[in-house]
Design a protein around this motif. Structure first.
Motif, PDB file in Angstrom:
ATOM      1  N   SER B  72    -103.502   7.054  51.682  1.00 12.20           N
ATOM      2  CA  SER B  72    -101.848   7.298  51.394  1.00 12.20           C
ATOM      3  C   SER B  72    -101.573   7.581  51.700  1.00 12.20           C
ATOM      4  CB  SER B  72    -101.768   6.778  50.058  1.00 12.20           C
ATOM      5  OG  SER B  72    -102.881   5.810  49.093  1.00 12.20           O
ATOM      6  N   PRO B  73    -100.564   7.578  53.204  1.00  9.92           N
ATOM      7  CA  PRO B  73    -100.061   8.839  53.958  1.00  9.92           C
ATOM      8  C   PRO B  73     -98.307   9.414  53.152  1.00  9.92           C
ATOM      9  CG  PRO B  73     -99.610   6.909  54.525  1.00  9.92           C
ATOM     10  CD  PRO B  73    -100.137   6.393  53.337  1.00  9.92           C
ATOM     11  N   ALA B  74     -98.470  10.309  53.123  1.00 13.21           N
ATOM     12  CA  ALA B  74     -98.360  11.593  52.331  1.00 13.21           C
ATOM     13  C   ALA B  74     -95.945  11.246  52.922  1.00 13.21           C
ATOM     14  CB  ALA B  74     -98.495  12.837  52.960  1.00 13.21           C
ATOM     15  N   TYR B  75     -95.853  11.111  54.227  1.00 16.82           N
ATOM     16  CA  TYR B  75     -94.548  10.826  54.164  1.00 16.82           C
ATOM     17  C   TYR B  75     -93.943   9.812  54.950  1.00 16.82           C
ATOM     18  CZ  TYR B  75     -95.159  15.681  53.498  1.00 16.82           C
ATOM     19  OH  TYR B  75     -96.371  17.082  53.066  1.00 16.82           O
ATOM     20  N   PRO B  76     -92.993   9.145  54.725  1.00 16.47           N
ATOM     21  CA  PRO B  76     -93.411   7.953  56.350  1.00 16.47           C
ATOM     22  C   PRO B  76     -93.651   7.982  57.575  1.00 16.47           C
ATOM     23  CG  PRO B  76     -90.737   8.252  54.828  1.00 16.47           C
ATOM     24  CD  PRO B  76     -92.247   9.186  54.575  1.00 16.47           C
ATOM     25  N   TYR B  79     -91.928  10.757  60.047  1.00 14.32           N
ATOM     26  CA  TYR B  79     -91.399  12.210  58.861  1.00 14.32           C
ATOM     27  C   TYR B  79     -93.393  12.687  58.933  1.00 14.32           C
ATOM     28  CZ  TYR B  79     -87.306  10.348  57.264  1.00 14.32           C
ATOM     29  OH  TYR B  79     -85.792  10.132  56.530  1.00 14.32           O
ATOM     30  N   LEU B  86     -93.955  18.648  52.457  1.00 13.97           N
ATOM     31  CA  LEU B  86     -92.460  19.056  52.787  1.00 13.97           C
ATOM     32  C   LEU B  86     -92.459  17.914  54.354  1.00 13.97           C
ATOM     33  CD1 LEU B  86     -89.418  18.285  51.959  1.00 13.97           C
ATOM     34  CD2 LEU B  86     -88.963  20.685  53.210  1.00 13.97           C
ATOM     35  N   THR B 106     -85.233  14.947  55.353  1.00 16.59           N
ATOM     36  CA  THR B 106     -86.665  15.931  55.101  1.00 16.59           C
ATOM     37  C   THR B 106     -86.686  15.026  53.940  1.00 16.59           C
ATOM     38  OG1 THR B 106     -85.419  17.739  53.402  1.00 16.59           O
ATOM     39  CG2 THR B 106     -86.237  18.399  55.512  1.00 16.59           C
ATOM     40  N   VAL B 107     -88.024  14.875  53.431  1.00 19.40           N
ATOM     41  CA  VAL B 107     -88.256  14.047  52.361  1.00 19.40           C
ATOM     42  C   VAL B 107     -89.411  14.623  51.667  1.00 19.40           C
ATOM     43  CG1 VAL B 107     -88.053  11.966  54.141  1.00 19.40           C
ATOM     44  CG2 VAL B 107     -90.699  12.553  53.478  1.00 19.40           C
ATOM     45  N   VAL B 108     -89.477  14.549  50.178  1.00 15.56           N
ATOM     46  CA  VAL B 108     -90.538  15.030  49.685  1.00 15.56           C
ATOM     47  C   VAL B 108     -92.088  14.386  49.626  1.00 15.56           C
ATOM     48  CG1 VAL B 108     -91.573  15.890  47.274  1.00 15.56           C
ATOM     49  CG2 VAL B 108     -89.049  16.039  47.949  1.00 15.56           C
ATOM     50  N   GLU B 109     -93.491  14.706  49.431  1.00 14.06           N
ATOM     51  CA  GLU B 109     -94.381  13.592  50.142  1.00 14.06           C
ATOM     52  C   GLU B 109     -94.719  12.957  48.734  1.00 14.06           C
ATOM     53  OE1 GLU B 109     -98.307  16.110  49.686  1.00 14.06           O
ATOM     54  OE2 GLU B 109     -97.629  17.542  47.952  1.00 14.06           O
ATOM     55  N   ARG B 110     -95.256  11.764  48.443  1.00 14.95           N
ATOM     56  CA  ARG B 110     -95.084  11.457  48.289  1.00 14.95           C
ATOM     57  C   ARG B 110     -95.532  11.869  46.150  1.00 14.95           C
ATOM     58  NH1 ARG B 110     -96.912   6.240  47.702  1.00 14.95           N
ATOM     59  NH2 ARG B 110     -97.570   5.417  50.120  1.00 14.95           N
ATOM     60  N   VAL B 114     -89.329  16.711  43.339  1.00 15.58           N
ATOM     61  CA  VAL B 114     -88.264  16.544  44.497  1.00 15.58           C
ATOM     62  C   VAL B 114     -87.430  17.768  44.215  1.00 15.58           C
ATOM     63  CG1 VAL B 114     -88.196  14.341  44.633  1.00 15.58           C
ATOM     64  CG2 VAL B 114     -86.380  15.502  42.387  1.00 15.58           C
TER      65      VAL B 114
END
Lengths: 259, 312
Positions: B72-76, B79, B86, B106-110, B114
């Motif tokens: 399960s990747p933490a980020y897209p 990123y 983050l 930025t995106v927050v990890e899965r 947030v």
């Protein structure tokens, strides 16, 4: 030595010899197989998709299609937006609770007959409408071909505290309309004339937060300095964001019939 | 008395029987063979096996059901992590006569939070170009109400007309360390002004000083200073009015925003009840502070910029 004695000696020696020899083999009747080839089967790697089926990501935001209605030559796609970014405030309803920092803008619909129809949406839209070439057209695909992604501004402008002074920002022009110097305070009233309004969200404010901000921030600003020592210059910074254009092609709806 | 014939007494019945005319060791041979057969029989009974034996040099083959490794990747995909929890992506790079600006989102990890303050509030970056020029960042620009985006500014001079950028690197990250504290004062009614400066030791190396506190009908203003942290931080203040029994009557709170770390500032707080400003019965005001102290962390995070032509 008599025969029984000789027989006995032979018997003992025979037993001992065989016993010693048996230590060197497993079994005279066992079949020894060659070692097997290790047959470790490599487990497949299953990658969990980041999004649910049907969700489309643009930058740090997600488009959640909610429905497609086609009637009398008009197709309307409804959707929600959700964010993956950090946020200063708790969101309410959607699955991804972060700030929405990307917005869809340009769409292309392709009918089953091969015709294409373009449409655009503005910030805050929750649906996109297509006027189909014919009343009986059916939707094959809907693609998003352009969207906007947020960029922090940050431009700073220093202005003298005097009537008529102007400061030019990327998001617009600030003009000081009124300066009221009172005994224990100073009031400054400013107008902000935005440029390229739809895709930017300016937040032009003094860097020195001792200036109390009051009044409407978009289209007008009033600043109050408590005390008789108000500075004669103000540095403003635009802490807002602008939405920069991005081109691409993302499939949002696919209703093609497999042949 | 007659003499006992002892020899007769001990004589074997076999004595006198003529020995065979052979060598006599045939019996030994027979005994030897017989012993061998007996020994063999004993080996079969007490050791060895008739089952096939597998040489102990390899593990047995695996035939159990295979379970897929789930990743399960933490980020897209586009990123990369720049801070714990983050991910970040380099967006647009623009330039004018004064500066080059690199946009970051930025995106927050899965499954991450947030609302957690994991975004950097500053730091040091480096920009490098194909010609070998490089420049340290002059400023990190935060968006005041959107912690998910920021920009990094670089000076134009080191690059001249070169806009073919190859790499942008984060060398130092300013993280946020959260601290909390509170203090209280007797509330004498609005307009309220603290008689003197208030000092609160929030942590062993952080002291919050409130030189002035003013609470009006709708608005309050609290000046603050941070002693101890080199980079400073941000201070979020809530003023809660309590009655004599300790029940809350109302509160002043600040609108959430994001400012660069500072060692002093002014917090504007607003009465939270839009249509009622009745503060009757309030005899104590509790000031609650949420501090986010900026701490410098050396890092080495690099983004490869391909197709580095810059749009202006």
């Amino acid at each position: 030595m008599n025969p029984p004695g000789k027989f006995g000696i032979g018997l003992v020696i025979g037993v001992v010899l065989v016993g010693l020899l048996s230590l060197t083999w497993d079994s005279p009747t066992a079949e020894t197989l060659p070692p097997p080839v290790a047959t470790t089967v490599a487990a497949p790697t299953e990658i969990t998709p980041w999004l649910e089926p049907g969700e489309v990501r643009i930058g740090s935001a997600v488009i959640l299609p909610r429905g497609l209605e086609v009637e009398d030559g008009v197709a309307v796609l409804s959707y929600e937006l959700a964010g993956l970014s950090p946020s200063l405030q708790e969101q309410d309803d959607v699955e991804h609770q972060g700030d929405v920092l990307a917005l869809p803008e340009n769409w292309v619909l392709t009918t089953r007959s091969g015709a294409t129809v373009e449409a655009s949406t503005s910030p805050g839209a929750e649906s996109v409408r297509f006027d189909l070439p014919a009343a009986d057209d059916q939707v094959a695909t809907i693609d998003l071909v352009g969207w906007r992604e947020a960029r922090a501004r940050g431009d700073r402008v220093e202005m003298p505290v005097e009537v008529g002074a102007t400061g030019v920002f990327q998001s617009g022009t600030m003009t000081i309309e009124t300066v009221l110097e009172q005994r224990f305070s100073t009031i400054v009233q400013l107008d902000f004339d935005e440029t390229d309004g739809d895709w930017q969200f300016p937040a032009v404010l003094p860097i020195d937060d001792y200036w109390r901000v009051s009044g409407r921030q978009f289209g007008g600003l009033q600043l109050l300095w408590d005390g008789a020592d108000a500075p004669d210059r103000i540095i403003f910074e635009d802490g807002g964001i602008r939405m920069g254009p991005v081109e691409g092609r993302l499939r949002v709806v696919d209703q093609r019939v497999e042949s | 008395m007659s003499e006992i014939d002892y020899e007769e007494l001990i004589r074997s019945p076999l004595d006198g029987i003529e020995e065979s005319t052979g060598t006599g060791w045939g019996w030994s041979a027979i005994g030897l063979v017989t012993g061998g057969l007996v020994g063999l029989a004993m080996a079969l009974v007490f050791g060895g096996s008739t089952e096939p034996v597998v040489a102990p040099t390899a593990p047995p083959s695996t035939v159990s059901p295979v379970v897929a490794d789930v990743v399960s990747p933490a980020y897209p995909d586009d990123y990369a992590e720049i801070a714990p929890g983050l991910g970040a992506r380099i967006g647009e790079i623009s330039a004018d006569d004064e500066s080059i600006t690199v946009a970051v989102d930025t995106v927050v990890e899965r499954d991450g939070d947030v609302l957690a303050p994991i975004w950097p509030v500053g730091g040091t970056w480096w920009l490098e170009s194909e010609s070998g020029a490089a420049a340290e960042s002059s400023r990190v620009v935060l968006a005041r109400f959107s912690p998910g985006v920021f920009s990094v500014e670089f000076p134009v001079e080191p690059f001249g007309a070169d806009r073919e950028f190859t790499t942008v690197r984060m060398a130092e990250r300013w993280d946020q360390r959260e601290l909390a504290g509170s203090t209280s004062l007797p509330f004498t009614g609005e307009p309220f002004a603290a008689a003197e400066s208030v000092s609160v030791a929030v942590d062993q190396d952080v002291t919050l000083i409130l030189p002035t506190i003013n609470l009006g009908r709708f608005l309050g203003r609290v000046e603050w200073k941070l002693q101890g942290p080199e980079l400073g931080g941000s201070v979020h203040i809530t003023a809660i009015l309590l009655d004599a029994a300790g029940a809350e009557i109302g509160r002043y709170q600040a609108f959430p925003d994001l400012m660069p770390p500072r060692t002093e500032g002014t917090s504007e707080i607003f009465w939270d009840q839009h249509f009622s400003i009745d503060q009757t019965g309030a005899d104590e005001v509790v000031f609650k502070f949420r501090l986010r102290i900026a701490d410098s962390t050396p890092v080495a995070i690099s983004f490869d910029l391909t197709g580095g032509a810059v749009g202006q």
